[in-house]
Design a protein around this motif. Structure first.
Motif, mmCIF file in Angstrom:
data_model
loop_
_atom_site.group_PDB
_atom_site.id
_atom_site.type_symbol
_atom_site.label_atom_id
_atom_site.label_comp_id
_atom_site.label_asym_id
_atom_site.label_seq_id
_atom_site.Cartn_x
_atom_site.Cartn_y
_atom_site.Cartn_z
ATOM 1 N N ALA A 48 0.830 -1.206 0.000
ATOM 2 C CA ALA A 48 0.000 0.000 0.000
ATOM 3 C C ALA A 48 0.864 1.256 0.000
ATOM 4 C CB ALA A 48 -0.925 -0.016 1.207
ATOM 5 N N ILE A 49 1.964 1.231 0.782
ATOM 6 C CA ILE A 49 2.880 2.377 0.813
ATOM 7 C C ILE A 49 3.503 2.594 -0.562
ATOM 8 C CG2 ILE A 49 5.079 3.193 1.754
ATOM 9 C CD1 ILE A 49 4.310 1.737 4.384
ATOM 10 N N ALA A 50 3.984 1.499 -1.191
ATOM 11 C CA ALA A 50 4.620 1.614 -2.503
ATOM 12 C C ALA A 50 3.633 2.082 -3.564
ATOM 13 C CB ALA A 50 5.222 0.264 -2.892
ATOM 14 N N ARG A 51 2.429 1.544 -3.530
ATOM 15 C CA ARG A 51 1.418 1.940 -4.526
ATOM 16 C C ARG A 51 1.090 3.428 -4.395
ATOM 17 N NH1 ARG A 51 -3.993 -1.536 -5.947
ATOM 18 N NH2 ARG A 51 -4.766 -0.171 -7.637
ATOM 19 N N GLN A 52 0.998 3.886 -3.147
ATOM 20 C CA GLN A 52 0.710 5.301 -2.924
ATOM 21 C C GLN A 52 1.844 6.174 -3.459
ATOM 22 O OE1 GLN A 52 0.514 6.578 1.215
ATOM 23 N NE2 GLN A 52 -1.346 7.733 0.748
#
Length: 654
Positions: A352-356
């Motif tokens: 989720a952090i990387a996608r954001q």
């Protein structure tokens, strides 16, 4: 007040001895008639008249359960009465196993768990709790035959709660049937305090043999369900026992109290995912696998697989190239790992952090599927883990399909699964019997099932005999891993089951158990001292069969406790004497004799007990003293020793 015996048959009640007997019998008739009318009213309920299908199903189930409760044996009876002086006028309350009401919905009998019933169990001459009179009833074959009065408002009265009343002692000493009975009519004050203790705590109950700790734990479960029915109907109640024989023994207690939705199982039954247990650890290995250090090692290993990428990660997106620096990805890993949720959920946070971050750099939210190199790098930096494989890597020896899994390994797999994925099923309240025999890992497995830290653990550290078991209750709160250590240790000190003639001898072993446990004192002053039979080693098994037959003639439920290597010879000798050795107590045939090792007999009880070769059980170690202590204190009426050696001095006849 005593009954007048006749030459044979049950005691005869007389009007002189019990002047209110006719009135009380009329009250019993009223209660039973009221129960029948309650059943009639329930049978007229039409669930299909409810507003919706869900409500109709709820009403149908509720009515079926109520009808089953009211139809159970003794549901319309009562075993006690209290006359109170609190309030504007005196009142009488009859105490029974179920709530019974009349046609106007006024109580005829109150449920033993209701607050108004608490003084029946706790009132004393010193602190009567507003009770002027406590009356205990005697029932024989469904007929009210006698009662015993205690005038608590008169300190000079001869029958004021000066000890354990005769009707209670008679019930406690009654012959066993092979199944544990409910004790609602005989609950004593120190037991009632535990039963009605608040639910929002981890409560440990220490009690010596015969103090009723198992029955107290089960009655506490029934009480909490009564007090918190909506919450516990939703979240459930779990009872954990040490083995299947014990679970069979206690199986009928909660249903007899009207509670059938409680799960009763062993700690291994809880574990997921399952491994095939094909081996047994030696004591030292089992203790090591169950030690607190294993909990810390598992916790470390779940995060040890995380490693930042060796190089920066380049992601081509059409004509653009996004570059994610190695230290930047490392920061994401630290942010995702720094949480208290299960590890695989933390791994999901990493994505989720990387996608954001991809969305922030491109100002688009549809490019994540094209960021293949970044997704691959993240999978490499934080690989998916499976609990069985994690434990397999952790343990020495053959791995994969060649590993012979043990019970201690299964507990580690469950803990690994909880660390990675969270516990699969939790409960509103958890009851643990023989809690002292669980290792630190086993206690953590149990604690995971109670996220609200609502638990009752009962046991006796003087009976701690399993590898990695507990010798100090103060240690277990950390092992449970609950969010709160609120609660404490309550102690039951009065023995009701084991006669003083047996318990006093068994208590001599306590100084050799290596734990700090207070000796219990028995209220049963009668009983025979343990008997001793010496036989040559070549005919020891035959002597065991002979003594067992003799004890069994006096006590139908007679069991044998012997070192496991002697079981085969004893079983053969029993067969030659027309008896059959079995490994259970439930639904015993007339010729069957339960045969257990001292480790397996824990928590069980027999009218007669034959202990074989006590000198072998008492092997000079604290564990040996504890095992013999367990074996001796299974007896409710008679204890017989059979050995080929002289009695150990500590327990030998004076």
């Amino acid at each position: 007040m005593v009954l007048r015996p006749v030459a044979s048959g049950p005691p005869v009640a007389t009007v002189d001895a019990f002047p209110e007997l006719a009135e009380e019998r009329a009250r019993l008739d009223l209660s039973r008639a009221s129960r029948e009318r309650m059943i009639e009213r329930l049978r007229r309920v039409d669930p299909h008249s409810a507003a919706d299908e869900f409500t109709a199903e709820y009403v149908e189930v509720t009515v079926e359960e109520a009808l089953e409760d009211l139809g159970s044996p003794g549901a319309g009876d009562f075993f006690g009465r209290i006359d109170t002086t609190d309030g504007p006028r005196p009142e009488q309350w009859y105490i029974g196993r179920r709530h019974i009401e009349d046609d106007r919905h006024d109580p005829v009998v109150v449920d033993w768990r209701a607050p108004i019933a608490a003084p029946f169990y706790r009132a004393t001459g010193v602190d009567p709790l507003g009770v002027a009179l406590r009356r205990r009833f005697t029932m024989i074959d469904g007929e009210l035959t006698a009662y015993l009065d205690e005038h608590l408002d008169d300190p000079d009265a001869a029958d004021v709660a000066g000890g354990i009343p005769d009707p209670v002692l008679a019930e406690i000493g009654a012959a066993r049937t092979g199944a544990m009975r409910e004790i609602v009519a005989t609950i004593q004050a120190e037991q009632d305090v535990v039963i009605r203790a608040p639910m929002e705590q981890v409560l440990v109950v220490q009690g010596g043999p015969g103090t009723g700790k198992t029955a107290v734990a089960l009655h506490r479960a029934a009480y909490l369900i009564f007090e918190h029915r909506r919450r516990l109907a939703r979240d459930g109640v779990l009872v954990i026992g040490p083995n299947r024989a014990f679970l069979d023994y206690i199986a009928n207690v909660l249903p007899s109290l009207g509670e059938r939705s409680v799960r009763q199982c062993t700690v291994l039954d809880l574990c997921v995912p399952k491994v095939e247990i094909r081996a047994t650890d030696d004591a030292a290995t089992a203790a090591g696998k169950g030690a607190p250090a294993m909990l810390a090692e598992l916790d470390r290993l779940t995060l040890a697989v995380i490693n930042p990428p060796a190089d920066d990660v380049v992601v081509p997106l059409g004509a653009r190239r996004l570059v994610f620096r190695r230290h930047e990805v490392g920061d994401w890993l630290e942010r995702a790992a720094d949480a208290v949720i299960p590890v695989n959920q933390r791994r999901a946070r990493l994505r989720a952090i990387a996608r954001q971050e991809v969305m922030r750099r491109t100002d688009r939210d549809d490019l994540w599927p094209q960021a293949g190199p970044l997704r691959t790098a993240l999978d490499t930096a934080w690989p998916t883990q499976q609990p069985i494989r994690l434990v397999d890597r952790m343990l020495p020896g053959r791995r994969g399909r060649q590993r012979a899994w043990t019970a201690a390994d299964q507990l580690l797999v469950d803990e690994a699964n909880s660390l990675l994925n969270g516990p699969p099923l939790t409960y509103g309240h958890v009851v643990v019997d023989e809690a002292q025999d669980h290792s630190a890992v086993g206690l953590r497995v149990i604690g995971r099932r109670s996220p609200a830290a609502s638990m009752t653990l009962v046991g006796d550290v003087a009976q701690s005999t399993s590898p990695g078991g507990q010798e100090r209750w103060a240690d277990i709160f950390a092992y449970l891993g609950t969010r709160s250590t609120a609660g404490g240790v309550a102690e039951l000190t009065i023995g009701y089951r084991v006669p003083a003639s047996i318990l006093d001898v068994a208590n001599r072993l306590l100084p050799f158990t290596g734990v700090d446990a207070s000796p219990s004192r028995s209220v049963r002053a009668d009983g025979l001292a343990p008997s001793w039979t010496r036989a040559d080693a070549t005919v020891l098994a035959a002597a065991v069969a002979e003594v067992t037959a003799r004890v069994k003639h006096r006590h139908r439920l007679t069991g044998i406790v012997a070192p496991p290597p002697r079981h085969a010879a004893i079983a053969a000798a029993l067969a030659a004497a027309g008896l059959t050795a079995v490994d259970h107590l439930h639904q015993l045939a007339a010729q069957e004799v339960p045969l257990f090792g001292p480790e397996q007999v824990k928590g069980l009880e027999f009218d007669g007990v034959v202990v074989v070769s006590p000198e072998e059980i008492l092997d000079g170690t604290p564990r040996g003293a504890r095992l013999l202590y367990v074996a001796m204190t299974r007896a409710v009426q008679e204890l017989a020793f059979v050995a080929s050696a002289d009695p150990p001095a500590v327990i030998g006849p004076d």
